[in-house]
Design a protein around this motif. Structure first.
Motif, short mmCIF file in Angstrom:
data_model
loop_
_atom_site.label_atom_id
_atom_site.label_comp_id
_atom_site.label_asym_id
_atom_site.label_seq_id
_atom_site.Cartn_x
_atom_site.Cartn_y
_atom_site.Cartn_z
N UNK A 107 3.15 7.01 -6.93
CA UNK A 107 2.45 8.17 -7.47
C UNK A 107 3.12 9.47 -7.03
N UNK A 108 3.78 9.42 -5.92
CA UNK A 108 4.55 10.59 -5.46
C UNK A 108 5.74 10.83 -6.39
N UNK A 168 4.59 12.51 -9.59
CA UNK A 168 4.33 13.93 -9.39
C UNK A 168 5.63 14.72 -9.41
N UNK A 169 6.65 14.23 -8.70
CA UNK A 169 7.94 14.94 -8.64
C UNK A 169 8.59 14.97 -10.03
N UNK A 170 8.49 13.86 -10.74
CA UNK A 170 9.12 13.79 -12.06
C UNK A 170 8.40 14.62 -13.08
N UNK A 171 7.11 14.90 -12.86
CA UNK A 171 6.37 15.68 -13.82
C UNK A 171 6.56 17.15 -13.65
N UNK A 220 0.83 -1.21 0.00
CA UNK A 220 0.00 0.00 0.00
C UNK A 220 0.87 1.26 0.00
N UNK A 221 1.91 1.26 0.82
CA UNK A 221 2.77 2.44 0.91
C UNK A 221 3.52 2.65 -0.41
#
Length: 270
Positions: A263-264, A267-270, A256-257
């Motif tokens: 997904x974190x 976000x950072x890579x985008x 789960x983690x």
């Protein structure tokens, strides 16, 4: 990827980390020296605080002999040192340096890579532990297992104990995906882990409420539970049942983690 190929890939990750850790043999020797000093100091403390009769009453009215307590502290400290010798820097270093992108490109799951890498680091400590164990028993206290069944149960309980320790370490390191400053979290984890695992004080001497709390946590399944089996203070099958339950729970938590952490990273890579 076929299961055999996946297993070979994970074994390769563990092998690489094992060889990497063996480069720093001097560091291991100094840490072992610190472990022996810790064992010796704790023996002095328990010798001083134990009743003159040589036995003390633990939680629940159990009579614990000084020899049993010394044997517990010695074995628990060595075992806890070994299981937690993989370090806490695998994931933070990869996130900080950006090499996590290479890990994600591999055809095997990132959390499994990290668990196997830490397993390799733990395996690298085994030769040093075997060499140091006689000295640890000399400055601490040696005692044979309570029975043949207890010896077998202890060896059997070590397998899930290692897995639980690796999963806990990996879970804590996952915070690196949310914050690059992880040293404070790791210090807290080390203290809580060592205390609630029973590496310093066995659960049978903890106050009732604290013992209940520790028994409901996974830490005790890594150190206290196997050593208690060895000394005949806990049942083999009940211990294994609790350990396997924690293995399943921690595996689900790690999945789960990682789902959230992945997904974190996007976000950072985008």
């Amino acid at each position: 990827m076929a299961p055999r190929q996946r297993l070979a890939a994970y074994a390769g990750v563990a092998r690489v980390q094992l060889r990497t850790q063996l480069v720093y043999r001097g560091d291991f020797l100094f840490r072992l020296l610190g472990l022996l000093v810790n064992i010796y100091m704790l023996r002095l403390v328990w010798d001083a605080v134990y009743p003159a009769s040589g036995t003390a009453t633990g939680n629940g009215g159990h009579r614990i002999a000084l020899a049993t307590q010394i044997a517990y502290v010695t074995l628990a400290l060595v075992q806890n040192w070994l299981l937690n010798s993989g370090g806490m820097g695998f994931i933070p270093q990869r996130v900080r340096e950006g090499t996590v992108a290479v890990d994600l490109a591999r055809p095997v799951r990132f959390p499994s890579q990290m668990v196997w890498a830490q397993a390799g680091a733990v395996a690298a400590q085994l030769p040093f532990t075997v060499v140091a164990l006689p000295f640890a028993l000399l400055v601490g206290g040696a005692r044979p297992p309570a029975s043949v069944g207890a010896a077998f149960g202890y060896l059997l309980s070590l397998l899930p104990a290692v897995l639980i320790s690796l999963l806990l370490t990996t879970l804590v390191q996952m915070v690196a995906f949310w914050t690059l400053e992880t040293s404070g979290i790791f210090v807290i984890h080390r203290f809580v882990q060592q205390f609630l695992a029973g590496a310093l004080v066995p659960l049978w001497f903890m106050p009732g409420w604290l013992r209940v709390l520790a028994e409901w946590m996974p830490f005790q399944a890594t150190t206290y539970a196997p050593v208690a089996v060895y000394l005949g203070q806990a049942g083999v099958w009940a211990t294994l049942g609790v350990q396997l339950l924690w293995c399943a729970v921690l595996l689900m938590l790690l999945r789960l983690m990682w789902w959230r952490a992945l997904r974190r990273v996007v976000v950072q890579g985008g």
